[in-house]
Motif scaffolding. Structure first.
Motif, PDB file in Angstrom:
ATOM      1  N   LEU A   8      52.872  26.895  19.572  1.00 19.27           N
ATOM      2  CA  LEU A   8      51.654  26.341  20.170  1.00 19.27           C
ATOM      3  C   LEU A   8      51.499  26.719  21.640  1.00 19.27           C
ATOM      4  O   LEU A   8      50.744  26.083  22.374  1.00 19.27           O
ATOM      5  CB  LEU A   8      51.660  24.810  20.036  1.00 19.27           C
ATOM      6  CG  LEU A   8      51.600  24.258  18.610  1.00 19.27           C
ATOM      7  CD1 LEU A   8      51.714  22.734  18.627  1.00 19.27           C
ATOM      8  CD2 LEU A   8      50.316  24.678  17.918  1.00 19.27           C
ATOM      9  N   GLU A   9      52.202  27.777  22.066  1.00 22.30           N
ATOM     10  CA  GLU A   9      52.152  28.132  23.489  1.00 22.30           C
ATOM     11  C   GLU A   9      50.743  28.474  23.959  1.00 22.30           C
ATOM     12  O   GLU A   9      50.409  28.239  25.128  1.00 22.30           O
ATOM     13  CB  GLU A   9      53.075  29.322  23.749  1.00 22.30           C
ATOM     14  CG  GLU A   9      54.552  28.980  23.583  1.00 22.30           C
ATOM     15  CD  GLU A   9      55.413  30.227  23.581  1.00 22.30           C
ATOM     16  OE1 GLU A   9      56.005  30.545  24.628  1.00 22.30           O
ATOM     17  OE2 GLU A   9      55.475  30.890  22.528  1.00 22.30           O
ATOM     18  N   GLU A  10      49.902  29.025  23.068  1.00 21.31           N
ATOM     19  CA  GLU A  10      48.544  29.375  23.455  1.00 21.31           C
ATOM     20  C   GLU A  10      47.587  28.186  23.366  1.00 21.31           C
ATOM     21  O   GLU A  10      46.455  28.270  23.845  1.00 21.31           O
ATOM     22  CB  GLU A  10      48.023  30.505  22.556  1.00 21.31           C
ATOM     23  CG  GLU A  10      48.831  31.795  22.637  1.00 21.31           C
ATOM     24  CD  GLU A  10      48.834  32.356  24.046  1.00 21.31           C
ATOM     25  OE1 GLU A  10      47.762  32.369  24.678  1.00 21.31           O
ATOM     26  OE2 GLU A  10      49.915  32.773  24.519  1.00 21.31           O
ATOM     27  N   ARG A  11      48.056  27.078  22.773  1.00 20.81           N
ATOM     28  CA  ARG A  11      47.137  25.954  22.526  1.00 20.81           C
ATOM     29  C   ARG A  11      47.495  24.700  23.316  1.00 20.81           C
ATOM     30  O   ARG A  11      46.742  23.730  23.295  1.00 20.81           O
ATOM     31  CB  ARG A  11      47.105  25.631  21.028  1.00 20.81           C
ATOM     32  CG  ARG A  11      46.689  26.827  20.181  1.00 20.81           C
ATOM     33  CD  ARG A  11      46.325  26.452  18.785  1.00 20.81           C
ATOM     34  NE  ARG A  11      45.027  25.788  18.725  1.00 20.81           N
ATOM     35  CZ  ARG A  11      44.458  25.392  17.582  1.00 20.81           C
ATOM     36  NH1 ARG A  11      45.092  25.570  16.428  1.00 20.81           N
ATOM     37  NH2 ARG A  11      43.284  24.804  17.594  1.00 20.81           N
ATOM     38  N   ILE A  12      48.642  24.692  24.005  1.00 23.55           N
ATOM     39  CA  ILE A  12      49.033  23.564  24.853  1.00 23.55           C
ATOM     40  C   ILE A  12      49.327  24.093  26.245  1.00 23.55           C
ATOM     41  O   ILE A  12      50.214  24.922  26.429  1.00 23.55           O
ATOM     42  CB  ILE A  12      50.252  22.812  24.282  1.00 23.55           C
ATOM     43  CG1 ILE A  12      49.905  22.176  22.933  1.00 23.55           C
ATOM     44  CG2 ILE A  12      50.727  21.744  25.266  1.00 23.55           C
ATOM     45  CD1 ILE A  12      51.069  21.453  22.279  1.00 23.55           C
ATOM     46  N   THR A  13      48.567  23.613  27.216  1.00 23.63           N
ATOM     47  CA  THR A  13      48.703  24.063  28.601  1.00 23.63           C
ATOM     48  C   THR A  13      49.417  23.002  29.429  1.00 23.63           C
ATOM     49  O   THR A  13      49.013  21.836  29.444  1.00 23.63           O
ATOM     50  CB  THR A  13      47.316  24.325  29.220  1.00 23.63           C
ATOM     51  OG1 THR A  13      46.622  25.279  28.423  1.00 23.63           O
ATOM     52  CG2 THR A  13      47.440  24.825  30.648  1.00 23.63           C
ATOM     53  N   PHE A  14      50.482  23.404  30.125  1.00 21.06           N
ATOM     54  CA  PHE A  14      51.153  22.528  31.088  1.00 21.06           C
ATOM     55  C   PHE A  14      50.404  22.699  32.414  1.00 21.06           C
ATOM     56  O   PHE A  14      50.641  23.652  33.165  1.00 21.06           O
ATOM     57  CB  PHE A  14      52.621  22.907  31.225  1.00 21.06           C
ATOM     58  CG  PHE A  14      53.473  22.494  30.055  1.00 21.06           C
ATOM     59  CD1 PHE A  14      54.351  21.420  30.157  1.00 21.06           C
ATOM     60  CD2 PHE A  14      53.395  23.167  28.842  1.00 21.06           C
ATOM     61  CE1 PHE A  14      55.133  21.032  29.077  1.00 21.06           C
ATOM     62  CE2 PHE A  14      54.171  22.799  27.755  1.00 21.06           C
ATOM     63  CZ  PHE A  14      55.041  21.717  27.870  1.00 21.06           C
ATOM     64  N   VAL A  15      49.496  21.797  32.683  1.00 24.73           N
ATOM     65  CA  VAL A  15      48.602  21.925  33.839  1.00 24.73           C
ATOM     66  C   VAL A  15      49.347  21.702  35.148  1.00 24.73           C
ATOM     67  O   VAL A  15      49.019  22.293  36.177  1.00 24.73           O
ATOM     68  CB  VAL A  15      47.420  20.933  33.709  1.00 24.73           C
ATOM     69  CG1 VAL A  15      46.524  20.973  34.937  1.00 24.73           C
ATOM     70  CG2 VAL A  15      46.617  21.233  32.441  1.00 24.73           C
ATOM     71  N   GLY A  16      50.379  20.831  35.130  1.00 29.27           N
ATOM     72  CA  GLY A  16      51.102  20.503  36.350  1.00 29.27           C
ATOM     73  C   GLY A  16      50.454  19.350  37.094  1.00 29.27           C
ATOM     74  O   GLY A  16      49.510  18.714  36.618  1.00 29.27           O
ATOM     75  N   PHE A  17      50.972  19.073  38.278  1.00 27.22           N
ATOM     76  CA  PHE A  17      50.464  17.966  39.091  1.00 27.22           C
ATOM     77  C   PHE A  17      49.104  18.335  39.676  1.00 27.22           C
ATOM     78  O   PHE A  17      48.917  19.427  40.205  1.00 27.22           O
ATOM     79  CB  PHE A  17      51.443  17.653  40.220  1.00 27.22           C
ATOM     80  CG  PHE A  17      50.957  16.593  41.165  1.00 27.22           C
ATOM     81  CD1 PHE A  17      50.982  15.258  40.805  1.00 27.22           C
ATOM     82  CD2 PHE A  17      50.455  16.940  42.414  1.00 27.22           C
ATOM     83  CE1 PHE A  17      50.520  14.282  41.681  1.00 27.22           C
ATOM     84  CE2 PHE A  17      49.994  15.971  43.291  1.00 27.22           C
ATOM     85  CZ  PHE A  17      50.028  14.633  42.918  1.00 27.22           C
ATOM     86  N   ARG A  18      48.165  17.407  39.584  1.00 26.46           N
ATOM     87  CA  ARG A  18      46.827  17.614  40.148  1.00 26.46           C
ATOM     88  C   ARG A  18      46.383  16.347  40.871  1.00 26.46           C
ATOM     89  O   ARG A  18      46.663  15.236  40.422  1.00 26.46           O
ATOM     90  CB  ARG A  18      45.819  17.937  39.038  1.00 26.46           C
ATOM     91  CG  ARG A  18      46.087  19.214  38.265  1.00 26.46           C
ATOM     92  CD  ARG A  18      45.618  20.446  39.004  1.00 26.46           C
ATOM     93  NE  ARG A  18      44.167  20.486  39.138  1.00 26.46           N
ATOM     94  CZ  ARG A  18      43.389  21.422  38.597  1.00 26.46           C
ATOM     95  NH1 ARG A  18      43.919  22.394  37.876  1.00 26.46           N
ATOM     96  NH2 ARG A  18      42.077  21.408  38.790  1.00 26.46           N
ATOM     97  N   ARG A  19      45.675  16.535  41.970  1.00 25.91           N
ATOM     98  CA  ARG A  19      45.138  15.395  42.709  1.00 25.91           C
ATOM     99  C   ARG A  19      43.702  15.072  42.312  1.00 25.91           C
ATOM    100  O   ARG A  19      43.126  14.106  42.800  1.00 25.91           O
ATOM    101  CB  ARG A  19      45.191  15.668  44.217  1.00 25.91           C
ATOM    102  CG  ARG A  19      46.607  15.766  44.776  1.00 25.91           C
ATOM    103  CD  ARG A  19      46.597  15.895  46.289  1.00 25.91           C
ATOM    104  NE  ARG A  19      47.936  15.994  46.834  1.00 25.91           N
ATOM    105  CZ  ARG A  19      48.710  14.958  47.128  1.00 25.91           C
ATOM    106  NH1 ARG A  19      48.261  13.737  46.914  1.00 25.91           N
ATOM    107  NH2 ARG A  19      49.919  15.129  47.631  1.00 25.91           N
ATOM    108  N   ASP A  20      43.119  15.889  41.447  1.00 20.31           N
ATOM    109  CA  ASP A  20      41.710  15.726  41.095  1.00 20.31           C
ATOM    110  C   ASP A  20      41.543  15.173  39.674  1.00 20.31           C
ATOM    111  O   ASP A  20      40.727  15.674  38.907  1.00 20.31           O
ATOM    112  CB  ASP A  20      40.969  17.050  41.248  1.00 20.31           C
ATOM    113  CG  ASP A  20      41.577  18.165  40.384  1.00 20.31           C
ATOM    114  OD1 ASP A  20      42.737  18.016  39.947  1.00 20.31           O
ATOM    115  OD2 ASP A  20      40.892  19.182  40.164  1.00 20.31           O
ATOM    116  N   LEU A  21      42.319  14.129  39.342  1.00 19.94           N
ATOM    117  CA  LEU A  21      42.268  13.589  37.981  1.00 19.94           C
ATOM    118  C   LEU A  21      40.858  13.188  37.551  1.00 19.94           C
ATOM    119  O   LEU A  21      40.454  13.482  36.416  1.00 19.94           O
ATOM    120  CB  LEU A  21      43.222  12.403  37.834  1.00 19.94           C
ATOM    121  CG  LEU A  21      43.246  11.749  36.437  1.00 19.94           C
ATOM    122  CD1 LEU A  21      43.678  12.757  35.376  1.00 19.94           C
ATOM    123  CD2 LEU A  21      44.144  10.527  36.429  1.00 19.94           C
ATOM    124  N   PRO A  22      40.054  12.521  38.396  1.00 18.76           N
ATOM    125  CA  PRO A  22      38.703  12.172  37.937  1.00 18.76           C
ATOM    126  C   PRO A  22      37.899  13.378  37.469  1.00 18.76           C
ATOM    127  O   PRO A  22      37.157  13.309  36.493  1.00 18.76           O
ATOM    128  CB  PRO A  22      38.075  11.522  39.171  1.00 18.76           C
ATOM    129  CG  PRO A  22      39.228  10.936  39.913  1.00 18.76           C
ATOM    130  CD  PRO A  22      40.323  11.949  39.733  1.00 18.76           C
TER     131      PRO A  22
END
Length: 379
Positions: free
Chosen positions: A259-273
């Protein structure tokens, strides 16, 4: 307690961690100020808590360690007197020793404690009877935690109050144009007609990322025609609050499932909204949430939510606002996701009711008003 001091509070959070508990004081300070109270903070020097208080407009009193705070009782009492502070509010049970000592030395102080975590064992030994005996009121952040508190703490029921957490819904209201939303989705690797299935939070075993991945594998196997993309949002390093060994384990499992192409590890983000705007379904598979801030954030964004039918989440999610699934049952999660992925109109209807529910029951304004009513009643 004078009228002047009754509207001043010292929030005590001597923690080097960074999670919902530690974020709480700085989150509520602007609303405390708006409702006419002056907030002060006591934190560990160099901690994220101290930094967040400064960002919220409060210059915190700092100590190098919890032990040094206990040794500096005279300094703390002088600070309370100089600033005419009459209310103390602790957020870690380990800080109650300090709060109880301060109340013992100055009985006019009122001490409050919010149980953010949900107590798991009885606290009725002589020490806890002494410490909790000086607490004016315990705040339980859900009915689930209140039931535990009633059983665990050496306090009568009237001194344990359920007070749901709240958020400011405004930042979560959709604000991206169609063009901006499309650009964000493209940045996240989402094709035009792909259903984005998101999970946001600390990447640790208790948050349920493992069952979420298995549920997506179920979708891939049993609903192969569905176009979807999984977005796992959260820090990937220990410095960002995550369990690095667990992150590696999740990556290995995604790879093993193909599932490497279908699940993205986005990482830490400050723009959750804004990330929530890009998502179509939000998942909260935590096994034992004491409340569930991510749930009400997603609801405020008008998103359909799938949550675990455990902990406090069933208090927030009902059939009109989302779906519940057993926290250890990937097939049940997959079925709930398939239902919502199939039906954009259903997702929209659930999201609208969810947004209204937050506005009615889970705003920061309502939460702080309840908090201040308790402070004032004690005064």
């Amino acid at each position: 307690m004078s009228c002047k001091s009754s509207r001043k509070v010292l929030h005590i959070c001597l923690s080097n961690g960074w999670g919902g508990l530690e974020m709480y004081p700085s989150r509520i300070i602007p609303e405390l100020r708006r409702q006419g109270w002056e907030a002060h903070g006591l934190a560990l020097a160099g901690s994220r808590v101290a930094e967040s208080l400064t960002e919220a407009g409060v210059t915190p009193l700092t100590v190098p360690s919890r032990g040094r705070a206990l040794l500096g009782l005279g300094r703390l009492l002088a600070y309370l007197k100089a600033h005419e502070i009459g209310v103390l509010h602790c957020h870690k049970s380990s800080d109650l020793r300090l709060g109880a000592l301060l109340v013992s030395l100055r009985p006019s102080l009122r001490l409050f404690f919010t149980d953010h975590m949900g107590v798991t064992r009885p606290k009725k030994d002589p020490y806890h009877r002494w410490a909790y005996g000086r607490v004016t009121r315990v705040f339980s952040i859900s009915e689930t935690t209140r039931r535990r508190n009633l059983a665990a703490f050496p306090l009568p029921a009237e001194r344990i109050q359920r007070l749901y957490l709240g958020i400011d819904p405004a930042p979560y209201a959709p604000r991206l144009s169609n063009v901006e939303r499309a650009a964000l989705r493209e940045e996240l690797g989402l094709a035009r007609d792909t259903v984005a299935i998101g999970l946001a939070g600390r990447v640790t075993p208790g948050k349920g990322q493992r069952v979420w991945i298995e549920a997506l594998a179920w979708l891939a196997e049993y609903r192969p025609a569905l176009a979807w993309q999984g977005l796992l949002v959260g820090g990937l390093t220990a410095a960002e609050g995550s369990n690095e060994a667990f992150v590696a384990e999740l990556r290995d499992r995604v790879r093993a499932l193909g599932l490497e192409e279908r699940i993205t590890f986005v990482g830490f983000r400050r723009d959750l909204p804004r990330l929530l705007e890009a998502m179509d379904i939000v998942c909260v598979p935590s096994r034992n949430e004491a409340f569930g801030l991510t749930v009400i954030e997603a609801m405020a964004a008008g998103k359909a939510v799938v949550g675990s039918d455990s902990g406090a989440l069933p208090e927030l999610i009902d059939p009109a606002t989302g779906r519940l699934a057993a926290p250890e049952d990937p097939a049940a999660w997959g079925q709930a996701l398939a239902e919502l992925a199939d039906d954009a109109a259903l997702r929209e209807a659930l999201g609208e009711v969810a947004r209204s529910r937050v506005a009615r029951d889970f705003t920061l304004e309502t939460h702080v008003a309840g908090l201040l009513a308790a402070y004032a009643e004690a005064a």
